[in-house]
Design an enzyme around this catalytic site. Structure first.
Site, PDB file in Angstrom:
ATOM      1  N   ARG A  35       0.842  -1.200   0.000  1.00 30.82           N
ATOM      2  CA  ARG A  35       0.000   0.000   0.000  1.00 30.82           C
ATOM      3  C   ARG A  35       0.870   1.239   0.000  1.00 30.82           C
ATOM      4  O   ARG A  35       1.789   1.366   0.805  1.00 30.82           O
ATOM      5  CB  ARG A  35      -0.911  -0.002   1.226  1.00 30.82           C
ATOM      6  CG  ARG A  35      -1.674   1.298   1.483  1.00 30.82           C
ATOM      7  CD  ARG A  35      -2.570   1.140   2.694  1.00 30.82           C
ATOM      8  NE  ARG A  35      -3.218   2.378   3.100  1.00 30.82           N
ATOM      9  CZ  ARG A  35      -2.906   3.091   4.184  1.00 30.82           C
ATOM     10  NH1 ARG A  35      -1.911   2.687   4.971  1.00 30.82           N
ATOM     11  NH2 ARG A  35      -3.555   4.194   4.485  1.00 30.82           N
ATOM     12  N   ARG A  76     -10.771  19.988   8.663  1.00 29.55           N
ATOM     13  CA  ARG A  76     -10.054  20.480   9.836  1.00 29.55           C
ATOM     14  C   ARG A  76     -10.525  21.883  10.193  1.00 29.55           C
ATOM     15  O   ARG A  76     -10.908  22.661   9.313  1.00 29.55           O
ATOM     16  CB  ARG A  76      -8.536  20.505   9.585  1.00 29.55           C
ATOM     17  CG  ARG A  76      -7.942  19.140   9.258  1.00 29.55           C
ATOM     18  CD  ARG A  76      -6.433  19.217   9.084  1.00 29.55           C
ATOM     19  NE  ARG A  76      -5.875  17.943   8.670  1.00 29.55           N
ATOM     20  CZ  ARG A  76      -5.585  16.944   9.502  1.00 29.55           C
ATOM     21  NH1 ARG A  76      -5.813  17.092  10.790  1.00 29.55           N
ATOM     22  NH2 ARG A  76      -5.079  15.811   9.049  1.00 29.55           N
ATOM     23  N   LYS A 218     -13.168   2.300   1.127  1.00 34.09           N
ATOM     24  CA  LYS A 218     -12.869   2.252   2.558  1.00 34.09           C
ATOM     25  C   LYS A 218     -14.123   2.659   3.326  1.00 34.09           C
ATOM     26  O   LYS A 218     -14.647   3.754   3.139  1.00 34.09           O
ATOM     27  CB  LYS A 218     -11.707   3.195   2.879  1.00 34.09           C
ATOM     28  CG  LYS A 218     -10.400   2.767   2.226  1.00 34.09           C
ATOM     29  CD  LYS A 218      -9.344   3.848   2.311  1.00 34.09           C
ATOM     30  CE  LYS A 218      -8.892   4.109   3.719  1.00 34.09           C
ATOM     31  NZ  LYS A 218      -7.795   5.127   3.763  1.00 34.09           N
ATOM     32  N   THR A 276      -6.310  -1.353  10.276  1.00 42.69           N
ATOM     33  CA  THR A 276      -6.117  -0.390  11.359  1.00 42.69           C
ATOM     34  C   THR A 276      -5.837  -1.055  12.707  1.00 42.69           C
ATOM     35  O   THR A 276      -6.652  -1.821  13.217  1.00 42.69           O
ATOM     36  CB  THR A 276      -7.316   0.576  11.537  1.00 42.69           C
ATOM     37  OG1 THR A 276      -7.750   1.030  10.271  1.00 42.69           O
ATOM     38  CG2 THR A 276      -6.893   1.769  12.368  1.00 42.69           C
TER      39      THR A 276
END
Length: 479
Positions: A35, A76, A218, A276
């Site tokens: 990846r 953000r 994802k 993860t």
């Protein structure tokens, strides 16, 4: 190089693993797919990594898959006058469109799509949920919130929106540039799309990619869970991205969702990756925790196609050891007496098509007669995917005349991929299958195997033939 396990390992490359020597060690230790995280890799770095991976592939003689992971939208807050502020639970705090340093009352939010989409009652999670806000008033230019939990906020912290469906796609301008660079190389097999909310998010990417790469969605947001069947249908593969999923949903809900997503993908015949924090402690430790070993084992027991390492292999102190450990766990679990029972109990019903019936028959015949292997000829990859969907006890060798197909299938459960010449006829095909089974260490003269393919040969998706063959005494022909 034969893997003695069915589940595949996806390793992320980064500062700790970008050199060609380390990449080769990772591959030999067990990494089947690499990846490249486009959040951190420039286009030049990406091209360098691809070249190094392909050099390793040429030396090792095995197809290696490459996945480019697009960053997706990074939401953000702006900056503060003093870099950070202290808040109190119950106080009012506002996010607005005023491009000025923030204070204990307000902060700039440079995302008009959030200001226009959030509704009263929606939650806003800042800094991976360390600060939780509840929207009270929204006018399209500001969101007046109540602080529900947490008491700190600082510059440029991320914003998660578990209750809000944003009116923008998952592909940012950076992602478009990165996608163009990825496609330009012609050497990447999968593209991962971050923060998918709806099946429409895949449409733009599919239009740009035009089949040059597989699309891996994802699953990180609750909105994706609500339309998961449609997203699976539009995707070529799925990733259970537990990091952001665990921020936007209750942590205790994630294990159940992981099982649900794996089973849904298995039913659809689409590869699924669990990712993860699988061996998170190995970023700084040469051995994992017992809980991490159990976590990896759970994904293997559930029949996930692949398990992924992130920072463990990209930036950790023990990248090769992390891959070695993950491979060892997988091999051990797959030898457990309970493993076949659990895998078979979750086996989906075949679709009412000739190709699925053939794949089901191949698995049942191979297991009943205790054959050495199932050999599939697959140009497009469809026959290989159908064989893997059955999760047979016996090895599956996927032969393809198309190197890109073999590389793309490297992420799929149980497939041992080999690039082989297009057979000129059925007898040639059986001879080639027997020779490769012997050469790759799966069988010996006198063993039996089963061959599945589409006739006429080379017809995409037309799996319609089975043939049982003995390996000749010369180990080079079939009977």
């Amino acid at each position: 190089m034969r893997r003695n396990r069915k589940v595949k390992i996806l390793a992320t490359l980064g500062p700790a693993s970008s050199e060609e020597e380390v990449i080769e060690k990772l591959h030999k230790a067990g990494a089947d797919v690499f990846r490249i995280n486009m959040s951190h890799a420039s286009h030049d770095v990406m091209r360098t990594l691809i070249k190094r991976i392909r050099n390793v592939e040429a030396r090792c003689g095995r197809p290696i898959g490459i996945l480019a992971d697009l960053q997706g939208p990074k939401l953000r807050v702006g900056k503060f006058l003093d870099s950070k502020v202290e808040l109190e639970i119950g106080q009012t705090f506002t996010l607005d469109d005023i491009d000025e340093p923030g204070n204990e009352k307000r902060v700039y939010l440079p995302h008009p799509e959030i200001l226009q989409s959030v509704q009263p009652g929606h939650r806003l999670l800042i800094d991976d949920g360390k600060l939780q806000l509840r929207a009270e008033k929204c006018d399209g230019k500001s969101i007046v919130c109540t602080v529900v939990a947490g008491n700190k906020i600082s510059d440029r912290k991320g914003v998660s929106l578990p209750d809000t469906l944003l009116g923008v796609g998952a592909l940012t301008e950076k992602d478009r540039l990165d996608l163009d660079a990825v496609l330009e190389t012609g050497d990447v097999d999968w593209v991962a799309l971050s923060f998918i909310q709806r099946p429409d998010d895949l449409a733009e990417v599919r239009k740009i990619a035009r089949g040059q790469v597989g699309l891996l969605s994802k699953i990180e947001k609750p909105q994706a869970i609500e339309r998961i069947d449609e997203i699976i249908e539009m995707s070529d593969a799925l990733m259970v991205a537990r990091g952001d999923l665990g921020v936007e949903m209750p942590l205790e809900a994630v294990p159940g969702l992981q099982k649900k997503l794996i089973r849904a993908c298995r039913a659809a015949g689409k590869p699924v990756v669990v990712a993860t924090q699988m061996l998170e402690s190995m970023i700084t430790s040469p051995v994992p925790t017992r809980a991490e070993v159990s976590d990896v084992a759970t994904a293997v027991f559930e029949g996930a196609d692949a398990i992924m390492l992130s920072a463990e292999s990209a930036a950790g102190d023990y990248p090769v050891e992390a891959v070695t450990t993950m491979a060892s766990i997988a091999r051990t679990i797959e030898k457990e007496a309970l493993y076949p029972t659990i895998i078979h109990a979750q086996r989906p019903q075949p679709e009412a098509t000739g190709a699925d019936a053939i794949s089901l028959a191949a698995r049942e015949i191979a297991e009943t007669l205790k054959l050495t292997a199932i050999v599939t000829y697959t140009a497009s990859g469809t026959t290989g995917l159908r064989a893997a969907r059955e999760r047979p006890n016996v090895p599956i060798i996927a032969l393809s005349p198309v190197v890109k197909t073999a590389r793309r299938l490297a992420i799929v459960w149980g497939l041992h991929c080999v690039v082989a010449a297009e057979p000129t006829g059925l007898d040639t095909m059986v001879d080639e299958a027997c020779r490769i089974v012997v050469d790759e260490g799966f069988g010996k003269p006198g063993d039996r195997l089963i061959v599945s393919a589409g006739v006429p040969l080379g017809t995409p998706g037309a799996t319609n033939m089975l043939r049982i063959a003995y390996i000749g005494m010369d180990g080079q022909s079939g009977v």
